[in-house]
Enzyme design. Structure first.
Site, PDB file in Angstrom:
ATOM      1  N   HIS A 227       0.718  -1.260   0.148  1.00  0.00           N
ATOM      2  CA  HIS A 227      -0.081  -0.095   0.046  1.00  0.00           C
ATOM      3  C   HIS A 227       0.947   1.206   0.114  1.00  0.00           C
ATOM      4  O   HIS A 227       0.576   2.568  -0.472  1.00  0.00           O
ATOM      5  CB  HIS A 227      -1.098   0.072   1.250  1.00  0.00           C
ATOM      6  CG  HIS A 227      -2.065  -0.914   0.904  1.00  0.00           C
ATOM      7  ND1 HIS A 227      -1.985  -2.123   1.540  1.00  0.00           N
ATOM      8  CD2 HIS A 227      -2.968  -1.154   0.189  1.00  0.00           C
ATOM      9  CE1 HIS A 227      -2.951  -3.128   1.088  1.00  0.00           C
ATOM     10  NE2 HIS A 227      -3.526  -2.184   0.294  1.00  0.00           N
ATOM     11  N   GLU A 476     -10.529 -10.520  -5.006  1.00  0.00           N
ATOM     12  CA  GLU A 476      -9.164 -10.155  -4.716  1.00  0.00           C
ATOM     13  C   GLU A 476      -8.606 -11.298  -3.737  1.00  0.00           C
ATOM     14  O   GLU A 476      -7.436 -11.306  -3.022  1.00  0.00           O
ATOM     15  CB  GLU A 476      -8.877  -8.819  -3.942  1.00  0.00           C
ATOM     16  CG  GLU A 476      -9.688  -8.448  -2.812  1.00  0.00           C
ATOM     17  CD  GLU A 476      -9.477  -7.131  -2.197  1.00  0.00           C
ATOM     18  OE1 GLU A 476      -8.485  -6.639  -2.572  1.00  0.00           O
ATOM     19  OE2 GLU A 476     -10.438  -6.604  -1.493  1.00  0.00           O
ATOM     20  N   ASN A 499      -3.866  -6.711  -7.083  1.00  0.00           N
ATOM     21  CA  ASN A 499      -2.822  -6.876  -6.082  1.00  0.00           C
ATOM     22  C   ASN A 499      -2.726  -7.861  -4.835  1.00  0.00           C
ATOM     23  O   ASN A 499      -1.979  -8.986  -4.655  1.00  0.00           O
ATOM     24  CB  ASN A 499      -2.575  -5.408  -5.111  1.00  0.00           C
ATOM     25  CG  ASN A 499      -2.836  -4.317  -6.044  1.00  0.00           C
ATOM     26  OD1 ASN A 499      -2.423  -4.468  -7.241  1.00  0.00           O
ATOM     27  ND2 ASN A 499      -3.302  -3.427  -5.746  1.00  0.00           N
ATOM     28  N   ASP A 500      -4.044  -7.881  -4.461  1.00  0.00           N
ATOM     29  CA  ASP A 500      -4.121  -9.023  -3.216  1.00  0.00           C
ATOM     30  C   ASP A 500      -4.500 -10.331  -3.848  1.00  0.00           C
ATOM     31  O   ASP A 500      -3.819 -11.375  -3.329  1.00  0.00           O
ATOM     32  CB  ASP A 500      -5.517  -8.656  -2.310  1.00  0.00           C
ATOM     33  CG  ASP A 500      -5.062  -7.871  -1.173  1.00  0.00           C
ATOM     34  OD1 ASP A 500      -4.118  -7.897  -0.626  1.00  0.00           O
ATOM     35  OD2 ASP A 500      -5.771  -6.777  -0.986  1.00  0.00           O
ATOM     36  N   CYS A 547      -8.903  -3.210 -10.965  1.00  0.00           N
ATOM     37  CA  CYS A 547      -8.508  -1.980 -10.339  1.00  0.00           C
ATOM     38  C   CYS A 547      -7.424  -2.342  -9.668  1.00  0.00           C
ATOM     39  O   CYS A 547      -6.797  -1.330  -8.781  1.00  0.00           O
ATOM     40  CB  CYS A 547      -9.667  -1.437  -9.444  1.00  0.00           C
ATOM     41  SG  CYS A 547      -9.733  -2.455  -7.991  1.00  0.00           S
TER      42      CYS A 547
HETATM   43  C1  PEP Z   1      -6.036  -4.916  -4.907  1.00  0.00           C
HETATM   44  O1  PEP Z   1      -5.959  -5.571  -3.918  1.00  0.00           O
HETATM   45  O2  PEP Z   1      -5.940  -5.255  -6.021  1.00  0.00           O
HETATM   46  C2  PEP Z   1      -6.816  -3.734  -4.619  1.00  0.00           C
HETATM   47  C3  PEP Z   1      -6.957  -2.828  -5.691  1.00  0.00           C
HETATM   48  O3  PEP Z   1      -6.797  -3.236  -3.323  1.00  0.00           O
HETATM   49  P1  PEP Z   1      -5.831  -2.667  -2.458  1.00  0.00           P
HETATM   50  O4  PEP Z   1      -4.505  -2.433  -3.029  1.00  0.00           O
HETATM   51  O5  PEP Z   1      -6.349  -1.500  -1.766  1.00  0.00           O
HETATM   52  O6  PEP Z   1      -5.625  -3.819  -1.232  1.00  0.00           O
HETATM   53 MG    MG Z   2      -6.804  -5.237  -1.976  1.00  0.00          MG
END
Ligand code: PEP
Ligand code: MG
Length: 614
Positions: A227, A476, A499-500, A547
């Site tokens: 993050h 995710e 990402n997750d 996203c």
């Molecule tokens: C993700 O996990 O891809 C996501 C967009 O959420 P964050 O990066 O806020 O965990």
């Molecule tokens: Mg996430």
């Protein structure tokens, strides 16, 4: 660029700064490139504030608990140092030779050393808090080391004693930081145009940085899609994370060059490297201006397929950049910013006001509010202070009470936020999105709460839009991806958080430098989960977007289009680059390309295909 368009604000400062070469020897480091751009500036970094100790004395009955706190801080410090040790292998040999014994010395001091024994004694006999015990004992030991110097002691021996005393202070500071959970750095007084170099930067600290004053960031800890990295990209600050050994090499008055595209950090660059960096800064600024011209052109493939490009928002100060980027809405608004860096949880009116400001600023384009995603590395003091969340020292916070799991337990927190989003949505189109979903029952439970909040607001006479915001989910977790067909029955839309999804599929911490090389969104397992989710959404006629950070990588957009995606949300600075890539693609070719990629079992083969497609 249109003459009336100002250049993106946070990049102006980088070109007009004059930095003179330093006469110190040049040292280079390589870390993980996380936010593109080149920064040159004086280093701001090493000064760390003395931790504030709020509690000195304790009651006799509290001594065992205080001892347990000390044990936890020792364990945490040991973990941090072991991580650092693993990362040393990435350093040039002479740096390893210098740093390895130091880390060993710190680790030894965390075992049954005089420091630890003395601190325990002070807690049990002197009835002082763990932090006071550690600092008191460290001061005494360091004083004794320095006091060994006699009139005839050589300068070299004196320097050795000072070094040993410093080491005791250093390990004591680490323990106290872990006891008080103090952030590693204070960024107050960051001079304009400086390059910030630190051990670790928490997402909440990154949120406080002023991108207009800061040239760049480099830190010893952190990974590509953690993050903190997401936040730095959003702020448009060139950054390199996961640079082992860097803070330890700093001296006051150093200057640094940071290349957030390649991951190099140079302390005290030679005149020729400084000149190269200056040229890179100008080239980057020119490229930005070229991209700005794309703003008004549609995101459309060569064969006329329209693609939706929206922005992710982490902090309200990104709004001007988002407006300038040509984003067609906000596809992911991480509402964590509402809760960070404040002492109390914001009430419904405060949240409504903030959400309405964003909706107003987007002038009729849809804003997707993701409800609070607490957990993992997203530590939020106000929630801890209100007793709403467990201590972050959980064995495995990423697998704990994260995202929707917390909200379904703390329903007041959830209902307040839903009420605020619903009220704000009277001002313009909005969507509500749930983070970290793994089961259908979570979506059903969330929808019941959502409906209840709607009924309550109506009874209260609040103005709500005729068409209520759709309630969708993040995909995710592998659990959500593999049950996407079932989830599509309950969720109004999907946003794939790669990402997750990557982290949980590959069991790799996304913010952890030591395993950064294993974090790979192009791993076939991740791509298959993306494909499965997209197909489920399309079959069920549910809007689906990506996203995660993958969406902002222009090299990957062809693959994602080929998998059937037509909607993406990314950091605003990436939109022009991605748009340009889209305008050079044909869907038919993307589909063929995606088919070839999905036939591969080896992530390296996929990376090679992507590289060859550039
Ligand atoms: C993700 O996990 O891809 C996501 C967009 O959420 P964050 O990066 O806020 O965990
Ligand atoms: Mg996430």
């Amino acid at each position: 660029m249109n003459r009336t368009d100002p250049p993106p604000p946070q990049h102006r400062r980088l070109t007009d700064r004059v930095v003179r070469p330093s006469d110190r020897p040049e040292v280079s480091f390589v870390g993980i490139p996380v936010s593109p751009g080149v920064a040159i500036g004086p280093v701001f970094g090493t000064a760390e504030p003395e931790p504030e100790i709020l509690r000195q004395k304790i009651q006799a009955a509290d001594a065992p608990a205080e001892g347990a706190r000390l044990d936890a801080a020792i364990a945490q410090s040991r973990k941090q140092l072991l991580k650092l040790k693993v990362r040393l292998s990435a350093l040039p040999e002479d740096s390893q030779t210098e740093l390895a014994p130091l880390i060993e010395a710190y680790l030894a001091m965390l075992s049954a050393s005089r420091l630890i024994r003395g601190a325990r004694r002070r807690i049990a006999d002197g009835l002082v808090s763990a932090e006071a015990a550690v600092l008191g004992e460290a001061t005494e030991i360091a004083g004794a080391i320095i006091g060994q110097a006699l009139p005839g002691t050589s300068a070299e021996d004196r320097a050795g004693m000072r070094r040993r005393a410093d080491e005791v202070h250093e390990i004591a500071r680490r323990l106290v930081r872990n006891l008080t959970r103090a952030p590693f750095q204070s960024f107050a007084g960051l001079p304009e145009g400086a390059v910030l170099i630190c051990e670790a930067l928490r997402p909440a600290d990154a949120a406080l940085l002023d991108p207009a004053r800061l040239a760049g960031v480099a830190a010893e800890e952190g990974g590509a899609d953690g993050h903190t990295a997401v936040m730095l990209r959003a702020l448009g600050v060139p950054a390199v994370l996961g640079v082992p050994g860097l803070p330890g090499r700093l001296r006051s008055g150093d200057i640094a060059v940071i290349d957030g595209g390649t991951g190099t950090v140079i302390l005290n660059p030679s005149p020729s490297n400084l000149a190269t960096a200056r040229r890179a800064v100008s080239a980057f600024a020119r490229e930005r201006q070229r991209f700005a011209r794309l703003r008004r052109l549609p995101a459309e493939t060569l064969d006329g397929t329209a693609v939706e490009l929206a922005a992710n928002l982490e902090l309200p100060l990104e709004l001007p950049l988002i407006q300038q980027s040509g984003a067609q809405g906000i596809g992911l608004l991480r509402t964590e910013f509402m809760f960070m860096n404040r002492e109390t949880v914001p009430d419904e009116d405060t949240q409504t006001e903030a959400y309405r400001t964003v909706i107003d600023a987007m002038g009729g384009a849809t804003v997707t509010f993701r409800v609070l995603d607490w957990g993992g590395e997203k530590e939020i003091e106000a929630l801890s202070a209100a007793g709403l969340v467990p201590e972050l020292a959980d064995t495995n916070p990423a697998l704990g009470l994260r995202g929707i799991r917390l909200l379904l337990r703390q329903t007041d927190l959830f209902e307040t936020q839903l009420a605020a989003i619903l009220r704000a949505s009277a001002a313009g189109p909005a969507r509500v999105m749930l983070p970290m979903v793994t089961t259908l029952s979570e979506v059903k439970a969330a929808r019941e709460i959502y409906d209840r909040v709607v009924r309550r607001l109506r009874r209260r006479g609040e103005r709500l839009p005729d068409k209520l915001p759709p309630l969708g989910i993040m995909i995710e977790t592998p659990g959500a991806a593999l049950s996407a067909d079932a989830l599509a029955l309950e969720a109004d839309f999907f946003a794939i958080g790669t990402n997750d999804l990557t982290a949980y599929t590959l069991a790799v911490d996304r913010g952890e430098a030591a395993v950064a090389s294993l974090y790979d969104p192009l791993h076939p397992a991740v791509l298959r989960l993306v494909q499965f989710s997209v197909e489920a959404a399309l079959r069920m006629h549910r809007p689906v977007s990506v996203c995660g950070e993958m969406a902002g990588d222009p090299r990957l957009i062809g693959l994602l289009l080929g998998l059937g995606l037509r909607s993406f949300s990314m950091n605003a600075a990436a939109i022009p680059r991605v748009k340009q890539a889209i305008r050079n693609l044909r869907i038919e070719e993307c589909v063929r390309f995606a088919r070839r990629v999905m036939e591969q079992a080896d992530p390296r083969a996929i990376a090679a295909l992507i590289d060859a497609s550039k």
